[in-house]
Design a protein around this motif. Structure first.
Motif, PDB file in Angstrom:
ATOM      1  N   LEU A 155       0.802  -1.090   0.010  1.00  0.00           N
ATOM      2  CA  LEU A 155       0.009   0.165   0.067  1.00  0.00           C
ATOM      3  C   LEU A 155       0.917   1.217   0.005  1.00  0.00           C
ATOM      4  CD1 LEU A 155      -2.839  -0.794   2.489  1.00  0.00           C
ATOM      5  CD2 LEU A 155      -2.636  -1.238  -0.089  1.00  0.00           C
ATOM      6  N   ARG A 156       1.978   1.230   0.712  1.00  0.00           N
ATOM      7  CA  ARG A 156       2.915   2.249   0.767  1.00  0.00           C
ATOM      8  C   ARG A 156       3.466   2.727  -0.338  1.00  0.00           C
ATOM      9  NH1 ARG A 156       3.265   5.377   3.302  1.00  0.00           N
ATOM     10  NH2 ARG A 156       2.956   5.415   5.588  1.00  0.00           N
ATOM     11  N   GLU A 157       3.772   1.569  -1.087  1.00  0.00           N
ATOM     12  CA  GLU A 157       4.480   1.416  -2.391  1.00  0.00           C
ATOM     13  C   GLU A 157       3.363   2.260  -3.556  1.00  0.00           C
ATOM     14  OE1 GLU A 157       6.406  -2.350  -3.280  1.00  0.00           O
ATOM     15  OE2 GLU A 157       5.696  -1.930  -5.470  1.00  0.00           O
ATOM     16  N   MET A 158       2.198   1.892  -3.505  1.00  0.00           N
ATOM     17  CA  MET A 158       1.008   2.594  -4.354  1.00  0.00           C
ATOM     18  C   MET A 158       0.933   3.713  -3.804  1.00  0.00           C
ATOM     19  SD  MET A 158      -1.662  -0.562  -3.670  1.00  0.00           S
ATOM     20  CE  MET A 158      -3.096   0.327  -4.103  1.00  0.00           C
ATOM     21  N   THR A 159       1.144   4.351  -2.609  1.00  0.00           N
ATOM     22  CA  THR A 159       1.043   5.665  -2.594  1.00  0.00           C
ATOM     23  C   THR A 159       2.021   6.583  -3.026  1.00  0.00           C
ATOM     24  OG1 THR A 159       1.945   5.424  -0.136  1.00  0.00           O
ATOM     25  CG2 THR A 159      -0.265   5.543  -0.487  1.00  0.00           C
ATOM     26  N   THR A 160       3.304   5.974  -3.119  1.00  0.00           N
ATOM     27  CA  THR A 160       4.365   6.511  -3.917  1.00  0.00           C
ATOM     28  C   THR A 160       4.146   6.807  -4.986  1.00  0.00           C
ATOM     29  OG1 THR A 160       5.713   4.508  -4.126  1.00  0.00           O
ATOM     30  CG2 THR A 160       6.084   5.818  -2.179  1.00  0.00           C
ATOM     31  N   GLN A 161       3.339   5.961  -5.825  1.00  0.00           N
ATOM     32  CA  GLN A 161       2.885   6.123  -7.076  1.00  0.00           C
ATOM     33  C   GLN A 161       1.587   7.037  -7.281  1.00  0.00           C
ATOM     34  OE1 GLN A 161       2.081   2.087  -8.556  1.00  0.00           O
ATOM     35  NE2 GLN A 161       4.492   1.600  -8.002  1.00  0.00           N
ATOM     36  N   GLY A 162       1.560   7.795  -6.203  1.00  0.00           N
ATOM     37  CA  GLY A 162       0.363   8.657  -6.519  1.00  0.00           C
ATOM     38  C   GLY A 162      -1.148   8.245  -6.060  1.00  0.00           C
ATOM     39  N   LYS A 163      -1.014   6.918  -5.892  1.00  0.00           N
ATOM     40  CA  LYS A 163      -2.672   6.343  -5.488  1.00  0.00           C
ATOM     41  C   LYS A 163      -2.842   6.767  -4.092  1.00  0.00           C
ATOM     42  CE  LYS A 163      -1.910   3.317  -9.023  1.00  0.00           C
ATOM     43  NZ  LYS A 163      -3.016   3.432 -10.193  1.00  0.00           N
TER      44      LYS A 163
END
Ligand SMILES: Nc1ncnc2c1ncn2[C@@H]1O[C@H](COP(=O)(O)OP(=O)(O)O)[C@@H](O)[C@H]1O
Ligand SMILES: [Mg+2]
Lengths: 295, 262
Positions: B180-188
């Motif tokens: 989920l963290r990774e996703m937020t770094t992609q702007g999600k």
């Protein structure tokens, strides 16, 4: 026992009806609404009687439309009682269908003198009459048994519906919240299914009657549920189980000289028991634990 | 600042009993956001109202500045575990493919690319090997990851997750949080209903504390205070002990860091 033209028409009609019931019944079962199917099967009785009184024939479009309307009304009424009167689901179902069914019985016995609609036939069905009710076009061509045509058309329509709308039917059944989140109308498919169940029920009542039609809706679906974990396979197996039960039940009735509907319903029950005992996945004999694998 | 979700004066009632009362909150895009609150606080109701599953009594919600129906495809939803029929005859792959329905529609063709995307999503959550498994034959953690894969396969911009860590083993929880963290770094933007106060502080960038009313909403370090938590959870004894423990940890930051490193 030699198999004649009559037997073949009866068997084909019976098989087609079993397939219609298996398809709609499987979807009902997956929705945990088998009881609602039972309710609709009973509740359409007053619709059948009134439509018969107005049109004077069975299997008329009139009757089918009337049944669909009453089936939807039943569904709607069950939901209303649950939401507005705060009754439990099973209480709502019990209240609705017994009331409608009883109304149908009263109508039936009141009109017994005026209409050629046999109480026994409606309640328990009479497959043996199928070859006798022949469809003759206005120009005089004999088309064969009317019930055969009606069930064949219904069967094709249901198959087409399930093939075309398999995705929304599956999704609204499995995860209605996700379905409506991505913009699919859950009530639409709900009422579409309930309408299909109603029509199937009405068309089937001649075969097994308003009461035993429940056996055709639920038992083949339950049998298939024992045998597979795959949605498509479930539908196929349910149709197969229904067809086998019709053939076996018909043979049994002929041999024992007993009620066809009763035999078919019994055959359905026996098939389920076989599946329950011998199913490789969930059967009593070879039960693999359905317990989760811990990782 | 860009907002993923704007909630304006939202009130939701069941049988005239308000479950959410006058909620007004702005949730930033590209963040991992936690919703905290006791049982019955209205957390699930809030998520469902954002998704348009429950009608708002009054007020409204905007997603990426637009009404929900304009942006449906960009929003995905992971339901609470208990709402799923785990005996249903569908496989892990079937569930992942449902994520593509938002794009193909109910009658459009599922293309090879859609299958690849679904498979890729399964790979990301480590469920590729179970693609053909019926969903009832999985552990709780695997079941949760399967539904996470469906959300990923949808390739949405906003993810709403209702208690994704209920019944999940610690290893899965950690792996999922990393993802989920990774996703937020992609702007999600990821919105998670959470029930564990201990971990909430570390997991989330932003917190929304809810108990029918909005208690607080803001960056985690600002919002995660004893006063706010007491307002959210009321006089619940065990929870207050939890809070006391957390405060204790806060007074010994060195020890906390040590714990994290272990
Ligand atoms: N469909 C419903 N009908 C009536 N009341 C409901 C319904 N769904 C939830 N509630 C009530 O709304 C309140 C909030 O529920 P919910 O949003 O599920 O809380 P949470 O997810 O925070 O535990 C609870 O008191 C619950 O009983
Ligand atoms: Mg909840």
């Amino acid at each position: 026992m030699p198999i004649g033209y009559e037997d073949i028409t009866i068997l084909i009609t019976g098989t087609l009806i079993a397939i219609c019931c298996a398809l709609t019944g499987s979807l009902l079962m997956l929705r945990r609404m088998a009881l609602a199917g039972d309710a609709i099967a009973h509740a359409v009785l007053p619709g059948i009687v009134i439509a018969f009184l107005l049109s004077g024939s069975r299997s008329s479009p009139f009757m089918i439309a009337g049944a669909a309307a009453i089936g939807l009304f039943t569904t709607f009424s069950i939901e209303m009682l649950q939401k507005k009167a705060r009754l439990q689901n099973d209480a709502s179902i019990g209240l609705t269908f017994t009331f409608l069914f009883a109304t149908g019985i009263i109508l039936l016995s009141m009109l017994a003198g005026q209409v050629d609609l046999d109480q026994d036939c409606v309640l328990y069905g009479e497959l043996a009459y199928v070859p006798l009710d022949v469809w003759i076009t206005p120009s005089g061509t004999v088309m064969g048994p009317r019930a055969l045509w009606v069930t064949a058309v219904l069967c094709l329509l249901l198959l087409a519906l399930i093939i075309v709308a398999r995705r929304p039917l599956l999704l609204t059944t499995f995860d209605p919240a996700y379905a409506s989140a991505i913009g699919v109308s859950v009530p639409f498919y709900h009422y579409l299914l309930m309408g299909s169940v109603s029509v199937t029920t009405v068309v089937s009542f001649e075969l097994v009657g308003a009461i035993l039609v429940v056996a055709l809706l639920i038992a083949p679906a339950a049998t298939a549920y024992m045998l597979t974990d795959n949605f498509r396979m479930l539908l196929v197996l349910a149709c197969l189980a229904g067809a086998v039960a019709v053939a076996a039940g018909y043979a049994m009735a002929a041999t024992l000289d007993t009620s066809i509907a009763g035999s078919i319903a019994t055959a359905n029950g026996l098939l389920f028991m076989l599946a329950f005992i011998f199913s490789p996945q969930h059967g009593l004999l070879f039960r693999k634990k359905r317990k989760p694998v811990i990782h | 600042m860009d907002y993923a979700i704007e909630i304006h004066d939202l009130t939701v009632a069941f049988d005239r009993k308000p479950v959410l009362w006058n909620i007004d909150a702005h949730l930033p895009a590209g963040k991992l956001i936690g919703i905290l609150g006791p049982n019955g606080a209205g957390k699930s109701t809030l998520i469902k109202t954002i998704m348009g599953l429950i009608p708002a009594g009054s007020g409204y919600v905007k997603i990426f500045g637009q009404p929900l129906k304009e942006v449906r495809k960009r929003v995905s939803y992971v339901p609470q575990r208990e709402t799923i029929d785990w005996d249903f005859p569908v496989s892990v792959m079937d569930v992942a493919l449902m994520g593509r329905y938002a794009h193909t529609g109910m009658f459009g063709k599922l293309r090879r690319a859609d299958r690849d995307i679904a498979l890729d999503a399964l790979r990301k959550v480590g469920m590729e090997a179970f693609a053909n498994r019926q969903i009832g034959r999985l552990s709780g953690g695997q079941q949760q990851r399967t539904f996470l894969a469906r959300a990923l396969a949808q390739r949405a911009d906003l993810y709403l997750m209702d208690e994704p860590f209920a019944g999940v083993d610690a290893a899965t929880e950690k792996a999922v949080i990393t993802l989920l963290r990774e996703m937020t770094t992609q702007g999600k933007t990821v919105l998670v209903v959470h029930h564990n106060l201990q971990s909430a502080r570390q997991y989330f960038d932003h917190l929304l504390l809810l108990n029918t009313r909005l208690v607080a909403c803001g960056p985690a370090p600002e919002v995660f205070t004893p006063d706010n938590l007491r307002d959210t959870y009321g006089g619940n004894l065990t929870l207050l002990t939890d809070v006391a423990n957390l405060m204790h940890q806060e007074q010994h930051p060195v020890r906390e860091n040590k714990l994290q490193q272990e």
